[in-house]
Design an enzyme around this catalytic site. Structure first.
Site, mmCIF file in Angstrom:
data_model
loop_
_atom_site.group_PDB
_atom_site.id
_atom_site.type_symbol
_atom_site.label_atom_id
_atom_site.label_comp_id
_atom_site.label_asym_id
_atom_site.label_seq_id
_atom_site.Cartn_x
_atom_site.Cartn_y
_atom_site.Cartn_z
ATOM 1 N N ILE A 157 0.686 2.967 1.586
ATOM 2 C CA ILE A 157 -0.528 3.668 1.150
ATOM 3 C C ILE A 157 -1.381 4.058 2.355
ATOM 4 C CG2 ILE A 157 -2.632 3.504 -0.242
ATOM 5 C CD1 ILE A 157 -1.071 1.602 -2.124
ATOM 6 N N ASP A 176 -2.803 -2.350 12.260
ATOM 7 C CA ASP A 176 -1.830 -3.122 11.481
ATOM 8 C C ASP A 176 -1.196 -4.114 12.454
ATOM 9 O OD1 ASP A 176 0.224 -2.323 8.724
ATOM 10 O OD2 ASP A 176 0.636 -3.978 10.111
ATOM 11 N N ASP A 268 -12.475 0.523 -5.836
ATOM 12 C CA ASP A 268 -11.585 0.662 -6.991
ATOM 13 C C ASP A 268 -11.124 -0.724 -7.449
ATOM 14 O OD1 ASP A 268 -9.967 2.287 -8.831
ATOM 15 O OD2 ASP A 268 -8.232 1.599 -7.691
ATOM 16 N N GLU A 273 -12.236 -8.926 -11.421
ATOM 17 C CA GLU A 273 -11.714 -8.051 -12.474
ATOM 18 C C GLU A 273 -11.248 -8.902 -13.657
ATOM 19 O OE1 GLU A 273 -8.836 -5.179 -11.105
ATOM 20 O OE2 GLU A 273 -9.910 -4.939 -9.240
ATOM 21 N N HIS A 291 -10.220 0.301 -11.045
ATOM 22 C CA HIS A 291 -8.827 0.013 -10.627
ATOM 23 C C HIS A 291 -7.832 1.038 -11.201
ATOM 24 C CE1 HIS A 291 -6.148 -3.503 -9.118
ATOM 25 N NE2 HIS A 291 -5.605 -2.332 -8.860
ATOM 26 N N GLY A 293 -6.269 3.348 -9.098
ATOM 27 C CA GLY A 293 -5.564 3.958 -7.965
ATOM 28 C C GLY A 293 -4.194 4.515 -8.321
ATOM 29 N N ALA A 294 -3.435 3.754 -9.098
ATOM 30 C CA ALA A 294 -2.056 4.161 -9.408
ATOM 31 C C ALA A 294 -1.969 4.902 -10.734
ATOM 32 C CB ALA A 294 -1.162 2.936 -9.461
HETATM 33 P P1 NAD Z 1 2.550 -2.109 2.172
HETATM 34 O O1 NAD Z 1 3.197 -3.457 2.153
HETATM 35 O O2 NAD Z 1 3.418 -0.902 2.296
HETATM 36 O O3 NAD Z 1 1.472 -2.055 3.368
HETATM 37 C C1 NAD Z 1 0.591 -3.090 3.660
HETATM 38 C C2 NAD Z 1 0.416 -3.101 5.173
HETATM 39 O O4 NAD Z 1 -0.632 -4.016 5.496
HETATM 40 C C3 NAD Z 1 1.664 -3.573 5.924
HETATM 41 O O5 NAD Z 1 2.048 -2.590 6.875
HETATM 42 C C4 NAD Z 1 1.220 -4.857 6.607
HETATM 43 O O6 NAD Z 1 1.818 -5.034 7.878
HETATM 44 C C5 NAD Z 1 -0.275 -4.661 6.718
HETATM 45 N N1 NAD Z 1 -1.063 -5.875 6.827
HETATM 46 C C6 NAD Z 1 -0.805 -7.106 6.340
HETATM 47 N N2 NAD Z 1 -1.819 -7.940 6.642
HETATM 48 C C7 NAD Z 1 -2.732 -7.212 7.326
HETATM 49 C C8 NAD Z 1 -3.987 -7.493 7.910
HETATM 50 N N3 NAD Z 1 -4.522 -8.716 7.822
HETATM 51 N N4 NAD Z 1 -4.645 -6.518 8.557
HETATM 52 C C9 NAD Z 1 -4.125 -5.269 8.641
HETATM 53 N N5 NAD Z 1 -2.935 -4.936 8.113
HETATM 54 C C10 NAD Z 1 -2.253 -5.899 7.468
HETATM 55 O O7 NAD Z 1 1.651 -2.045 0.863
HETATM 56 P P2 NAD Z 1 1.078 -0.725 0.143
HETATM 57 O O8 NAD Z 1 2.051 -0.245 -0.858
HETATM 58 O O9 NAD Z 1 0.584 0.198 1.198
HETATM 59 O O10 NAD Z 1 -0.150 -1.378 -0.673
HETATM 60 C C11 NAD Z 1 -1.344 -1.755 0.001
HETATM 61 C C12 NAD Z 1 -2.354 -2.371 -0.960
HETATM 62 O O11 NAD Z 1 -2.681 -1.437 -1.997
HETATM 63 C C13 NAD Z 1 -1.895 -3.626 -1.699
HETATM 64 O O12 NAD Z 1 -2.942 -4.576 -1.663
HETATM 65 C C14 NAD Z 1 -1.726 -3.196 -3.125
HETATM 66 O O13 NAD Z 1 -1.977 -4.250 -4.012
HETATM 67 C C15 NAD Z 1 -2.792 -2.127 -3.226
HETATM 68 N N6 NAD Z 1 -2.607 -1.184 -4.342
HETATM 69 C C16 NAD Z 1 -3.700 -0.806 -5.054
HETATM 70 C C17 NAD Z 1 -3.560 0.075 -6.112
HETATM 71 C C18 NAD Z 1 -4.757 0.512 -6.924
HETATM 72 O O14 NAD Z 1 -4.596 0.809 -8.097
HETATM 73 N N7 NAD Z 1 -5.928 0.586 -6.343
HETATM 74 C C19 NAD Z 1 -2.297 0.586 -6.453
HETATM 75 C C20 NAD Z 1 -1.204 0.217 -5.691
HETATM 76 C C21 NAD Z 1 -1.371 -0.680 -4.629
#
Ligand code: NAD
Length: 316
Positions: A157, A176, A268, A273, A291, A293-294
């Protein structure tokens, strides 16, 4: 073979599973009746979103279960390791919603820099009688072009968000701890694309250099952005959390908005929640969504078809 989707599934997923010859049920069965339902109906695969939990007790009590599928990203509602130890397949659709979440970040951002979150609250009340005063109150907006977007967590994301930022002419400052660089491909409508290499920066650099900071980290034990991190952000910056409740310290956020150190936040996701703190909901400087996002048709379609394809590959 019988598949049960307990938290719903898109029509595209229903069609794909039927096309692959699976029998699908989609009635929502109460959590405490799920074990019986799975056993009585010889369910081989259970699909959930975030509402239904699939814990050790269910896995132990349903020996016919071969697969657990999560439509979406996080699998906190499933005992994944235990299920895999027991030989079950556990699948999800991690990439299906990345663009949708990224677009929501920009919906908030575009809205926030022109005060839409507040104008939309006040125009219905005062637009007819205090138009000029409101016009003055919401002047002084800013453009996104040329600004720096800080991205904390540069995974799926985070990178999808970077694509939009780059397309808009923004600089991207990414942090990251598990990545030194990434190549982000910006795709255009006519099939052309541009690859842009982004070298990650230190956490402190990103906080100090960004006009807006957006979080895309997995769920954390403690906030990634608390009072100390907010203090390192530029005065007047904006903060967006569409990752998980708790990755931003909500108390510290309200304080930073009250002191005007931060000019706005967009949320979001929330700690509590589905009953978020009222002081966040009522705050005039926070752009809010529940919430979602997706929650686009495109993401739900991709989730359905990706799950169906994986089920066919594993059980078909
Ligand atoms: P992903 O695993 O592809 O990416 C997460 C990244 O965060 C990884 O590259 C990881 O190395 C990095 N990371 C881990 N700990 C970290 C830290 N302390 N500081 C900085 N970077 C760090 O995951 P994604 O698919 O990109 O999802 C990211 C987030 O989005 C998740 O928390 C997921 O739950 C959330 N999400 C929210 C919604 C929504 O509806 N709002 C929908 C889908 C996902």
């Amino acid at each position: 073979m019988n598949i049960h989707a307990n938290d719903g599934i898109s029509q595209s997923g229903i069609d794909a599973l039927a096309g692959f010859g699976f029998t699908l049920t989609t009635t929502n069965v109460a959590q405490e009746q799920l074990i019986n339902y799975i056993n009585e109906n010889n369910i081989a695969g259970i699909l959930v979103r975030s509402a239904t939990t699939v814990r050790k007790d269910l896995i132990d009590a349903c020996p016919g279960l071969k697969l657990i599928g999560r439509g979406g990203v996080g699998m906190d509602n499933i005992d994944v390791d235990y299920a895999r130890e027991k030989g079950l397949h556990v699948i999800n659709t991690p990439a299906a919603s990345s663009s949708s979440v990224a677009e929501l970040v920009f919906a908030h951002l575009f809205g926030a820099v022109r005060f839409l979150y507040d104008a939309n609250r006040n125009m219905p009340l005062d637009g007819e009688t205090k138009f000029k005063a409101l016009k003055k109150a919401y002047a002084g907006g800013t453009e996104l072009r040329g600004k720096t977007l800080g991205i904390i967590g540069f995974g799926r994301i985070g990178q999808a968000t970077a694509k939009i930022a780059l397309g808009l002419g923004m600089d991207v400052a990414a942090y990251d701890p598990f990545m030194n660089e990434a190549t982000v491909t910006v795709d255009f409508f006519n099939g052309q694309s541009v690859d842009i290499n982004i070298k990650t920066r230190s956490f402190d650099e990103v906080l100090a250099q960004s006009d807006f900071v957006t979080l895309h980290v997995p769920a954390q034990d403690k906030p990634t952005i608390g009072a100390a991190e907010m203090a390192k952000m530029k005065k007047g910056a904006g903060l967006i959390n569409a990752a998980r409740g708790g990755v931003v310290d909500e108390e510290a956020l309200v304080n930073a908005l009250e002191s005007k150190h931060l000019s706005f936040a967009a949320l979001d996701t929330f700690v509590n929640e589905p009953t978020p703190a009222v002081k966040l909901l009522m705050h005039p400087s926070i752009s809010l969504t529940p919430h979602i996002g997706a929650a686009t048709n495109e993401a739900q379609d991709r989730i359905g078809t990706e799950l169906a394809q994986q089920i066919k590959d594993l059980l078909g």
